[in-house]
Design a protein around this motif. Structure first.
Motif, PDB file in Angstrom:
ATOM      1  N   ASP A  62       3.361  -2.579  14.498  1.00 18.46           N
ATOM      2  CA  ASP A  62       2.310  -3.123  15.347  1.00 18.46           C
ATOM      3  C   ASP A  62       1.408  -2.036  15.923  1.00 18.46           C
ATOM      4  OD1 ASP A  62       4.348  -2.075  16.859  1.00 18.46           O
ATOM      5  OD2 ASP A  62       4.179  -3.540  18.485  1.00 18.46           O
ATOM      6  N   ALA A  63       1.631  -0.804  15.560  1.00 18.18           N
ATOM      7  CA  ALA A  63       0.775   0.314  15.998  1.00 18.18           C
ATOM      8  C   ALA A  63       0.552   1.235  14.805  1.00 18.18           C
ATOM      9  CB  ALA A  63       1.418   1.072  17.167  1.00 18.18           C
ATOM     10  N   GLY A 123      -3.361   0.381   2.450  1.00 16.59           N
ATOM     11  CA  GLY A 123      -2.644  -0.880   2.537  1.00 16.59           C
ATOM     12  C   GLY A 123      -1.503  -0.982   1.551  1.00 16.59           C
ATOM     13  N   LEU A 124      -1.132  -2.222   1.228  1.00 15.82           N
ATOM     14  CA  LEU A 124       0.043  -2.481   0.401  1.00 15.82           C
ATOM     15  C   LEU A 124      -0.039  -1.821  -0.966  1.00 15.82           C
ATOM     16  CD1 LEU A 124       2.719  -3.943  -0.081  1.00 15.82           C
ATOM     17  CD2 LEU A 124       1.397  -5.965  -0.754  1.00 15.82           C
ATOM     18  N   GLY A 125      -1.200  -1.938  -1.639  1.00 12.41           N
ATOM     19  CA  GLY A 125      -1.332  -1.360  -2.975  1.00 12.41           C
ATOM     20  C   GLY A 125      -1.099   0.134  -2.990  1.00 12.41           C
ATOM     21  N   PHE A 126      -1.789   0.849  -2.098  1.00 13.52           N
ATOM     22  CA  PHE A 126      -1.607   2.294  -1.998  1.00 13.52           C
ATOM     23  C   PHE A 126      -0.185   2.629  -1.538  1.00 13.52           C
ATOM     24  CE2 PHE A 126      -6.408   2.952  -1.242  1.00 13.52           C
ATOM     25  CZ  PHE A 126      -6.604   3.142  -2.595  1.00 13.52           C
ATOM     26  N   LEU A 249       4.699   7.365   4.731  1.00  8.93           N
ATOM     27  CA  LEU A 249       3.421   6.650   4.755  1.00  8.93           C
ATOM     28  C   LEU A 249       3.462   5.463   3.801  1.00  8.93           C
ATOM     29  CD1 LEU A 249       0.562   6.384   5.762  1.00  8.93           C
ATOM     30  CD2 LEU A 249      -0.171   8.038   4.046  1.00  8.93           C
ATOM     31  N   GLY A 250       4.144   5.632   2.664  1.00  4.89           N
ATOM     32  CA  GLY A 250       4.233   4.547   1.697  1.00  4.89           C
ATOM     33  C   GLY A 250       4.913   3.320   2.272  1.00  4.89           C
ATOM     34  N   ILE A 251       6.071   3.500   2.897  1.00  5.13           N
ATOM     35  CA  ILE A 251       6.797   2.361   3.464  1.00  5.13           C
ATOM     36  C   ILE A 251       6.039   1.773   4.641  1.00  5.13           C
ATOM     37  CG2 ILE A 251       8.230   3.636   5.117  1.00  5.13           C
ATOM     38  CD1 ILE A 251       9.438   0.799   2.827  1.00  5.13           C
ATOM     39  N   GLY A 252       5.365   2.642   5.429  1.00  9.14           N
ATOM     40  CA  GLY A 252       4.576   2.135   6.546  1.00  9.14           C
ATOM     41  C   GLY A 252       3.410   1.283   6.074  1.00  9.14           C
ATOM     42  N   ALA A 253       2.735   1.717   5.007  1.00 11.21           N
ATOM     43  CA  ALA A 253       1.595   0.968   4.474  1.00 11.21           C
ATOM     44  C   ALA A 253       2.039  -0.329   3.808  1.00 11.21           C
ATOM     45  CB  ALA A 253       0.824   1.831   3.472  1.00 11.21           C
ATOM     46  N   CYS A 254       3.275  -0.369   3.322  1.00 14.98           N
ATOM     47  CA  CYS A 254       3.797  -1.611   2.754  1.00 14.98           C
ATOM     48  C   CYS A 254       4.072  -2.644   3.838  1.00 14.98           C
ATOM     49  CB  CYS A 254       5.085  -1.332   1.967  1.00 14.98           C
ATOM     50  SG  CYS A 254       4.822  -0.486   0.382  1.00 14.98           S
ATOM     51  N   ASP A 257      -1.130  -2.701   7.183  1.00 15.00           N
ATOM     52  CA  ASP A 257      -2.322  -1.964   6.768  1.00 15.00           C
ATOM     53  C   ASP A 257      -2.592  -0.844   7.769  1.00 15.00           C
ATOM     54  OD1 ASP A 257      -2.683  -3.600   4.598  1.00 15.00           O
ATOM     55  OD2 ASP A 257      -4.101  -4.932   5.599  1.00 15.00           O
ATOM     56  N   VAL A 258      -2.846   0.351   7.250  1.00 17.76           N
ATOM     57  CA  VAL A 258      -3.071   1.516   8.106  1.00 17.76           C
ATOM     58  C   VAL A 258      -4.549   1.895   8.049  1.00 17.76           C
ATOM     59  CG1 VAL A 258      -2.451   3.908   8.574  1.00 17.76           C
ATOM     60  CG2 VAL A 258      -0.727   2.332   7.651  1.00 17.76           C
ATOM     61  N   PRO A 259      -5.332   1.559   9.087  1.00 18.12           N
ATOM     62  CA  PRO A 259      -6.748   1.940   9.101  1.00 18.12           C
ATOM     63  C   PRO A 259      -6.899   3.438   9.326  1.00 18.12           C
ATOM     64  CG  PRO A 259      -6.148   0.904  11.175  1.00 18.12           C
ATOM     65  CD  PRO A 259      -4.951   0.789  10.283  1.00 18.12           C
TER      66      PRO A 259
END
Length: 316
Positions: A62-63, A123-126, A249-254, A257-259
């Motif tokens: 959530d952050a 995001g998820l794809g990346f 970063l990969g698991i976080g983006a899954c 979404d990380v702006p």
């Protein structure tokens, strides 16, 4: 004082001991299984010491600014503080010829994150691409290093492990559990601190969370330098930075979404890449990160933190 702030010191303690127990257990498992000590440092030890970053990323759904801030900030701390201070304590010797593949992966992981960040959103794809990349890295390293000179050393060390395999596994699992709760406490406290100080999640991630979750790497590097196991210090940080970019970063983006803020593109990621290339350049030239190189890396980190403190626009 908001009691939630106690989550920061409590979380740091949990993160430190959880990572220590997990690394100890995982390292003994690797030795029992006859894995090369170099591979242990590059993968098991490095990934184990980066587990706090991974758990922090998971509980920061959530952050999302904490996720990118934690990854970039931790890599900068690893290079500037862990390698910098360790090299000042004792020059870190490491053959560039023998580690150029791993160093190349570290540079590649940073470039991949930067290229993805240029789109404005990871995001998820990346995230899936980054997540898959860590397994490719481990597979390549294992295939190339499993029959190397380290194999004999691993077999020699096997006699020093007195614990049975099940105890090592239990210690590793217990360490993981402590890490999870430590990251929960730490992130909760960091969020409260951010609200009270009126600073952004990105700044908290870049400094407070990054330093807190990088304590295992800092301690490992300083101890390795003190004991003269300098190649272990280098492989630990190289592996940790690769793990942060690919897995954390990969698991976080899954999960979310990380702006990507403009300051991440124009300042924080470039600082990370410059420090990465500086360390690689010193290894390429001298096969070591000496005291001068360590002082340069640490000085860059000090300047970096000073700029963050006096320029709020760098976290927007």
């Amino acid at each position: 004082m908001d009691l939630a702030l106690l989550g920061i010191p409590i979380g740091i303690v949990f993160l430190y001991f959880g990572s220590k127990w997990m690394v100890d257990g995982a390292k003994m498992i690797a030795i029992i299984m006859g894995i090369s000590p170099f591979v242990i440092g590059l993968t098991v030890l490095a990934f184990g010491s980066s587990a706090p970053e991974a758990f922090t990323s998971i509980v920061s759904r959530d952050a999302p600014q904490l996720i990118i801030g934690n990854v970039v900030g931790s890599n900068i701390v690893n290079l500037g503080v862990a390698i910098g201070l360790a090299a000042i304590l004792s020059p870190l010797f490491c053959s560039f010829k023998e580690t150029k593949l791993e160093l190349g992966f570290m540079v590649l992981s940073g470039l991949m994150v930067y290229a993805m960040a240029l789109t404005g959103m990871i995001g998820l794809g990346f995230g899936l691409i980054l997540f898959a990349s860590i397994f490719i890295f481990v597979y390549i390293v294992y295939r190339l290093k499993r029959n190397g000179d380290g194999a004999k050393a691993a077999n020699d060390e096997k006699e020093t492990v007195d614990w049975p395999l099940w105890k090592c596994i239990l210690l590793t699992v217990f360490g993981l559990a402590v890490l999870y709760f430590g990251s929960e406490f730490f992130v909760a406290g960091a969020k409260v601190a951010a609200g009270m100080l009126g600073v952004s999640d990105l700044l908290i991630g870049l400094i407070v969370v990054a330093v807190g979750t990088s304590l295992p790497e800092i301690c490992i590097c300083l101890m390795a330098a003190y004991r003269g196991e300098t190649d272990m210090a280098i492989s630990n940080i190289v592996g940790s930075n690769i793990f942060n970019c690919f897995f954390v970063l990969g698991i976080g983006a899954c999960l979310a979404d990380v702006p990507i803020l403009d300051s991440v593109l124009t300042f924080h990621l470039p600082v990370m890449m410059v420090m990465t290339l500086i360390m690689c350049a010193f290894l390429y030239k001298n096969d070591r990160v000496g005291r001068y190189a360590g002082a340069v890396l640490f000085a860059i980190y000090v300047v970096y933190v000073t700029l963050l403190a006096f320029n709020p626009s760098l976290t927007m």
